[in-house]
Write an enzyme that holds these catalytic residues in place. Structure first.
Site, PDB file in Angstrom:
ATOM      1  N   ASP A  18      10.381 103.338  49.761  1.00 26.75           N
ATOM      2  CA  ASP A  18       9.787 103.537  48.576  1.00 26.75           C
ATOM      3  C   ASP A  18       8.038 104.671  48.456  1.00 26.75           C
ATOM      4  O   ASP A  18       7.262 103.438  48.918  1.00 26.75           O
ATOM      5  CB  ASP A  18       9.468 102.459  48.053  1.00 26.75           C
ATOM      6  N   GLU A  97      10.380 110.481  37.928  1.00 23.25           N
ATOM      7  CA  GLU A  97      10.528 109.598  37.320  1.00 23.25           C
ATOM      8  C   GLU A  97       9.555 109.869  36.037  1.00 23.25           C
ATOM      9  O   GLU A  97       8.814 110.869  36.118  1.00 23.25           O
ATOM     10  CB  GLU A  97       9.453 108.448  37.744  1.00 23.25           C
ATOM     11  N   LYS A 133      14.295 108.900  37.454  1.00 23.62           N
ATOM     12  CA  LYS A 133      14.194 107.626  37.058  1.00 23.62           C
ATOM     13  C   LYS A 133      13.981 107.563  35.207  1.00 23.62           C
ATOM     14  O   LYS A 133      12.531 108.147  35.142  1.00 23.62           O
ATOM     15  CB  LYS A 133      13.118 107.516  37.984  1.00 23.62           C
ATOM     16  N   THR A 158      15.630 101.805  35.750  1.00 29.53           N
ATOM     17  CA  THR A 158      14.607 101.532  36.728  1.00 29.53           C
ATOM     18  C   THR A 158      13.527 100.112  35.695  1.00 29.53           C
ATOM     19  O   THR A 158      14.022 100.136  34.908  1.00 29.53           O
ATOM     20  CB  THR A 158      13.009 102.472  37.034  1.00 29.53           C
ATOM     21  N   PHE A 180      14.418  94.742  40.184  1.00 35.59           N
ATOM     22  CA  PHE A 180      13.732  94.768  40.610  1.00 35.59           C
ATOM     23  C   PHE A 180      12.841  92.884  40.935  1.00 35.59           C
ATOM     24  O   PHE A 180      13.361  92.192  39.967  1.00 35.59           O
ATOM     25  CB  PHE A 180      11.851  94.402  39.875  1.00 35.59           C
TER      26      PHE A 180
END
Length: 334
Positions: A18, A97, A133, A158, A180
């Site tokens: 990440d 993203e 994303k 996400t 998450f």
């Protein structure tokens, strides 16, 4: 010789780094890499990546005479350049993203996603190696539905904080979801303190476990990648998941430890008599039902709003850096 915890985890779960700092990747030999607006902002501020910032600025200036169009073009170029450099160093995929400013605009999300894929193609990168994303709002999930089914563009949904988002993502045919973990549990520490949220009691761990069991029991092909994973406890409980994206700090800690990482999650144990159950769409064409489910899930609603605001702020800061660089480059050119 005892394997370190990272190598043990790698035996059960695909490791995803990440970070946008592609120079750090060789140390961890990941399969895939994810980026987000915060990672891009952090990397863009590093002097060693100033060449990417300048290249993106020049690209933006060349694309249009209009400032807003220059800003968007420069940002897309920046994102794709980071992604292309990442893909030179890994065997798998990277996630890029869509700007959070489009979180509530289905058509804009589709347009920007297609522009990202087209730009990757100009860099010689196949769309099979890119996950677009998208924040998991109603509009984002509907955009992903179109991208996946009409354009064959793979999406990483996400900011998943609820089972409802994951259910709709699967119904929409999304390639991957990113629940998450730690950020989900954060809400409970803040709003319902003095309780034990370790181990399987952690709301973030419970969320992922619930999504995993639902997907595997119904033979849903959407991949699950745990995100926002901070502690060794969270890592060990989710070992066996399809993928896990970890920041450099957590990866380094795993490399320095030899704590056992066994397969906590096992798809074979979830299946009922080895046969998947048929699941009917719940939210796919029912916007009011989805929005009500999210509204009633206060932790998910609060954390989704927070995540979007964080990503919006990071995107604005990155765009400001690009604008400053464009102004500087334009001054030199004149």
């Amino acid at each position: 010789m005892t394997l370190d915890s990272l190598e043990q985890l790698r035996q059960h779960t695909t490791i995803v780094v990440d970070s946008a700092d592609f120079d750090a990747l060789p140390r961890y030999t990941p399969q895939d890499v994810t980026t987000n607006p915060l990672h891009i902002l952090t990397a863009t501020q590093l002097p060693k990546f100033d060449w990417i910032l300048e290249d993106a600025a020049r690209y933006g200036l060349a694309k249009s005479q209009q400032a807003a169009e220059q800003d968007e073009a420069a940002l897309l170029k920046l994102l794709v350049t980071f992604g292309t450099e990442i893909l030179k160093r890994i065997p798998g995929r990277t996630s890029t993203e869509v700007d959070a400013i489009h979180s509530f605009d289905e058509e804009a999300t589709i347009r920007v996603a297609r522009e990202i894929i087209a730009l990757y193609d100009q860099h010689g990168v196949s769309k099979e190696r890119v996950l677009i994303k998208i924040v998991s709002t109603w509009e984002g999930l509907q955009a992903a539905r179109v991208l996946e089914n009409e354009y064959g563009i793979h999406c990483n949904m996400t900011a998943i904080f609820s089972f409802h988002q994951a259910a709709l993502a699967a119904e929409a045919g999304c390639t991957l979801v990113s629940p998450f973990v730690a950020r989900t549990t954060d809400w409970y520490y803040k709003n319902k303190p003095q309780r034990d949220y370790t181990g399987w009691k952690g709301p973030g761990v419970k969320l992922v476990d619930g999504i995993y069991k639902h997907y595997k029991a119904h033979d849903i092909k959407t991949e699950i990648m745990a995100a926002s994973v901070r502690t060794m406890d969270e890592v060990s409980k989710l070992s066996g998941l399809d993928l896990m994206t970890l920041n450099v700090g957590t990866l380094t800690e795993l490399q320095s430890e030899t704590l056992p990482m066994t397969k906590s999650l096992d798809a074979a144990k979830v299946m009922t008599n080895g046969h998947a159950k048929v699941v009917k769409p719940v939210f796919l064409d029912n916007e009011p039902k989805f929005r009500l489910a999210m509204f009633l899930d206060q932790p998910a609603t609060d954390k989704l709003d927070e995540a979007i605001r964080i990503f919006l702020d990071a995107g604005k800061q990155t765009s400001a850096l690009l604008r400053a660089k464009m102004d500087k480059v334009a001054g030199i050119l004149t």
